[in-house]
Design an enzyme around this catalytic site. Structure first.
Site, PDB file in Angstrom:
ATOM      1  N   PRO A   1       0.859  -1.164   0.061  1.00  0.00           N
ATOM      2  CA  PRO A   1       0.013   0.000  -0.005  1.00  0.00           C
ATOM      3  C   PRO A   1       1.202   1.232   0.083  1.00  0.00           C
ATOM      4  O   PRO A   1       1.848   1.372   0.676  1.00  0.00           O
ATOM      5  CB  PRO A   1      -0.892  -0.185   1.340  1.00  0.00           C
ATOM      6  CG  PRO A   1       0.102  -1.033   2.137  1.00  0.00           C
ATOM      7  CD  PRO A   1       0.812  -1.869   1.154  1.00  0.00           C
TER       8      PRO A   1
ATOM      9  N   VAL B   1       0.200   5.552  -0.303  1.00  0.00           N
ATOM     10  CA  VAL B   1      -0.655   6.598  -0.466  1.00  0.00           C
ATOM     11  C   VAL B   1      -0.308   7.432  -1.561  1.00  0.00           C
ATOM     12  O   VAL B   1       1.008   7.567  -1.714  1.00  0.00           O
ATOM     13  CB  VAL B   1      -0.697   7.523   0.833  1.00  0.00           C
ATOM     14  CG1 VAL B   1       0.387   8.155   1.092  1.00  0.00           C
ATOM     15  CG2 VAL B   1      -2.018   8.396   0.692  1.00  0.00           C
TER      16      VAL B   1
ATOM     17  N   GLN C   1      -6.881  -1.270   1.804  1.00  0.00           N
ATOM     18  CA  GLN C   1      -6.241  -1.027   2.956  1.00  0.00           C
ATOM     19  C   GLN C   1      -7.086   0.301   3.438  1.00  0.00           C
ATOM     20  O   GLN C   1      -7.137   1.102   2.864  1.00  0.00           O
ATOM     21  CB  GLN C   1      -4.836  -0.822   2.830  1.00  0.00           C
ATOM     22  CG  GLN C   1      -4.148  -0.597   4.340  1.00  0.00           C
ATOM     23  CD  GLN C   1      -2.906   0.050   4.313  1.00  0.00           C
ATOM     24  OE1 GLN C   1      -2.710   0.994   3.956  1.00  0.00           O
ATOM     25  NE2 GLN C   1      -1.873  -0.736   4.970  1.00  0.00           N
TER      26      GLN C   1
ATOM     27  N   CYS D   1       1.424   3.056   9.947  1.00  0.00           N
ATOM     28  CA  CYS D   1       1.823   4.131   9.509  1.00  0.00           C
ATOM     29  C   CYS D   1       2.341   5.074  10.593  1.00  0.00           C
ATOM     30  O   CYS D   1       1.659   5.302  11.563  1.00  0.00           O
ATOM     31  CB  CYS D   1       0.427   5.199   8.753  1.00  0.00           C
ATOM     32  SG  CYS D   1       0.999   6.695   8.448  1.00  0.00           S
TER      33      CYS D   1
ATOM     34  N   LYS E   1      -1.156  -4.765   8.591  1.00  0.00           N
ATOM     35  CA  LYS E   1       0.225  -4.467   8.234  1.00  0.00           C
ATOM     36  C   LYS E   1       0.645  -3.741   9.546  1.00  0.00           C
ATOM     37  O   LYS E   1       0.208  -2.632   9.847  1.00  0.00           O
ATOM     38  CB  LYS E   1       0.393  -3.687   6.971  1.00  0.00           C
ATOM     39  CG  LYS E   1       1.702  -3.197   6.559  1.00  0.00           C
ATOM     40  CD  LYS E   1       1.672  -2.748   5.245  1.00  0.00           C
ATOM     41  CE  LYS E   1       3.184  -2.082   4.866  1.00  0.00           C
ATOM     42  NZ  LYS E   1       3.148  -0.787   5.295  1.00  0.00           N
TER      43      LYS E   1
ATOM     44  N   HIS F   1       6.431  -4.902   8.316  1.00  0.00           N
ATOM     45  CA  HIS F   1       7.264  -3.790   7.916  1.00  0.00           C
ATOM     46  C   HIS F   1       8.451  -4.021   8.955  1.00  0.00           C
ATOM     47  O   HIS F   1       8.214  -3.565  10.062  1.00  0.00           O
ATOM     48  CB  HIS F   1       6.650  -2.525   7.674  1.00  0.00           C
ATOM     49  CG  HIS F   1       7.926  -1.349   7.280  1.00  0.00           C
ATOM     50  ND1 HIS F   1       7.472  -0.071   7.257  1.00  0.00           N
ATOM     51  CD2 HIS F   1       8.986  -1.579   7.136  1.00  0.00           C
ATOM     52  CE1 HIS F   1       8.635   0.652   6.883  1.00  0.00           C
ATOM     53  NE2 HIS F   1       9.523  -0.318   6.551  1.00  0.00           N
TER      54      HIS F   1
ATOM     55  N   GLY G   1      12.209  -4.022   2.216  1.00  0.00           N
ATOM     56  CA  GLY G   1      13.415  -4.570   1.572  1.00  0.00           C
ATOM     57  C   GLY G   1      13.935  -3.595   0.524  1.00  0.00           C
ATOM     58  O   GLY G   1      15.133  -3.860   0.194  1.00  0.00           O
TER      59      GLY G   1
END
Ligand code: FMN
Length: 563
Positions: free
Chosen positions: A77, A79, A158, A187, A226, A254, A287
């Site tokens: 995802p 933005v 998402q 986020c 996530k 992440h 990554g």
């Protein structure tokens, strides 16, 4: 006992049915199902693991139109970046699953706490027959999420949320048009965390449980989340175990902490520990900077993290052909493909430009970069990339489709139902750039009405479902005026109607460089009542424009003249 049997679902050769006892469906079973999918050696990326209904024997039928998250290449995802053209391009290049962008904030106008779930809840679902898309449209006519059949069984929606019930309401709105639902818990931006969303959720596992549990129970789509990793491995593992128990289909990690920036090294070992602990698929992310420069690196990153799948963000934003097994395609070719999708799906030019700038990166100072920087419309972007003819042909095709649809179903498209025989019509459009700041045709018309002591113009606007365009009819002294061309917003449609009125009367429209109106025809008002503002008196339709010139009552120059 889990029984896996392959079944073909129209156009989806890798979908299959699984039947398990109702009580047995939990994370472990999900994992088994995922293994089942792998055991089937299904060639294409989408497989089944969806609970759809309780059978009469008390079992559940787990069927198609859902995603399996094992062994997948995933567009992360992003933005602004993850809009429809980018998602389609990533799929073309080999991505198996694409996440939509999570747009939570409208930067200036709205409060910092405006959430994507609140925004989505205001949206209407509109089938756009002209573009063959499904659009989720905000009250200000902005398309917040656009999707199409080509990605329907691979797109994950998402959202940012901090409230289970609101999140579920959003899911109900979109679930029939997407393949999966994801909650953003990573986020770190303040606008997100201040509202209790994104990474803020990581410190509130009870809320995480509530949101994910509510969604898992409330939708037939697979639910994922996530996350970022926590400061300690122990806390991270305890959190992901709680998350797994909610019944999510997979978890994307992440591998950075809340305060770590994208250039910090990703903690592969933490992702590996998570993958070793959980039964559900773990999707490794983070990554792009250190690990993933070319396609082969994606598999290396997967192995380094021991994850089932890899989710790629920046490396795909820079060049979405990273998903292609055969290696990266030249950027020029990739950008051209991107632009073609952007035009075909009427992507807003500012978004197209933003994404192309991310791809050009250090080449922004090149001649092409400068042209892109200067472009103020989709047409100018296309011309900068030698796609001027493509733009012309495609937009003509879209216009033709629109006209064709309108001709086929006049009543369905919301044409004004009244008898429009007396309406003065012209094919005009309002172009803001043709007017000085602060001046609009509506203002010109209003000013004329004041001068002429006519009642204010009355605008009635309709929106037609077929393409969500607007048409406004303005009434002045019982005469109606309307453009035959439809506009993207109510505001534009009203300006257009005002132009029809002004133009049909030969009145100044306020445009830049407009000829002195001295030679132009002046407003034709019905017989005047010298005492004060008048009410509109009935005059036969069309009468107004048939009358000869008249001057202003007081002989003064209108302040609009000379614009
Ligand atoms: C432009 C941009 C926008 C992003 N937007 C989102 C978002 O909306 N939701 C989200 O969960 N992560 C978002 N991210 C984070 C990425 O999904 C990803 O976690 C991060 O970039 C690390 O992956 P990478 O190393 O492959 O870039 C965004 C990243 C970028 C570069």
């Amino acid at each position: 006992m889990v029984q896996v049997s392959q079944a073909l679902v129209a156009g989806d050769s890798d979908a299959f049915f699984v039947t398990v006892p109702a009580a047995a469906v939990g994370p472990a079973e999900c994992a088994l199902l995922a293994e089942g999918a792998q055991a089937c050696r299904l060639p294409a990326p989408v497989c089944a693991s969806e609970v759809t209904e309780r059978s009469s024997r008390g079992g559940m039928i787990l069927n198609n139109l859902s995603l399996c998250y094992q062994n997948k290449l995933i567009l992360a995802p992003m933005v602004r970046v993850g809009t429809l053209p980018m998602r389609l391009l990533a799929l073309d290049y080999g991505a198996d699953i694409v996440y939509c962008e999570c747009r939570g904030i409208k930067p200036r106008a709205l409060s910092m706490l405006e959430l994507i779930d609140l925004k989505m809840l205001q949206c209407k679902r509109v089938v756009n027959e002209v573009l063959s898309t499904v659009d989720f449209v905000a009250p200000d006519d902005r398309v917040v999420f656009r999707t199409c059949a080509k990605e329907q069984n691979r797109v994950v929606f998402q959202m940012g949320t901090s409230d289970a019930e609101r999140a579920l309401a959003v899911v109900r709105l979109v679930e029939n048009d997407v393949a999966g639902i994801d909650v953003n818990m990573g986020c770190p931006k303040e606008y997100s965390t201040k509202g209790g969303m994104g990474a803020a959720l990581l410190s509130d596992p009870d809320k995480i449980e509530k949101i994910l549990g509510t969604l898992v129970r409330g939708t037939r789509r697979p639910v994922t989340c996530k996350i970022r990793i926590l400061p300690s491995l122990e806390d991270t593992l305890s959190l992901v175990k709680r998350i797994e128990r909610t019944g999510v289909a997979a978890i994307a990690v992440h591998g950075r902490k809340h305060e770590e920036r994208p250039q910090h090294p990703v903690h592969c070992e933490v992702i590996k520990a998570i993958a070793g602990t959980l039964s559900i698929p773990v999707i490794a992310n983070g990554g792009s900077h250190d690990h993933i420069q070319q396609h082969l690196d994606i598999e290396n990153f997967r192995q380094a993290t021991g994850a089932s799948s890899v989710m790629v963000a920046r490396a795909a934003m820079w060049n979405p052909s990273i998903f292609l097994k055969d290696g990266l395609r030249p950027l020029e070719e990739v950008m051209q493909k991107y632009i073609r999708y952007a035009v075909q799906y009427d992507n807003h030019y500012t978004n197209t430009k933003y994404c192309l700038c991310q791809m050009l990166r250090e080449q922004l100072e090149s001649p092409q970069g400068r042209l892109l920087h200067a472009a103020q419309s989709s047409q100018e972007i296309c011309e900068a990339f030698g796609l001027g003819t493509f733009y012309k042909e495609t937009t003509q095709e879209i216009d033709a489709r629109r006209v064709e649809l309108l001709a086929k179903t006049p009543e369905e498209v919301g044409e004004p139902a009244e008898d429009t025989s007396g309406v003065i019509k012209m094919a005009v459009k309002f172009d803001r750039r043709a007017y000085p700041p602060q001046i609009t045709p509506k203002m010109c018309l209003l000013e004329w009405c004041r001068r002429e002591k006519l009642a204010q113009p009355v605008y009635e606007t309709v929106q037609r479902p077929v393409d969500r365009l607007f048409c406004s009819v303005v009434t002045i002294a019982e005469q109606k005026y309307q453009s035959t061309l439809w506009d993207k917003s109510k505001k534009l449609a009203e300006q257009t109607a005002a132009i029809v009125c002004l133009r049909s009367q030969g009145l100044p429209e306020g445009q830049l460089g407009e000829e002195s109106p001295s030679h132009k025809r002046k407003w034709e008002a019905p017989a005047q009542d010298p005492g004060g503002p008048r009410t509109q008196k009935p005059v036969p339709p069309g009468e107004l424009c048939k009358k000869p010139f008249s001057t202003l009552d007081n002989g003064e120059e209108s302040p609009l003249e000379g614009w």
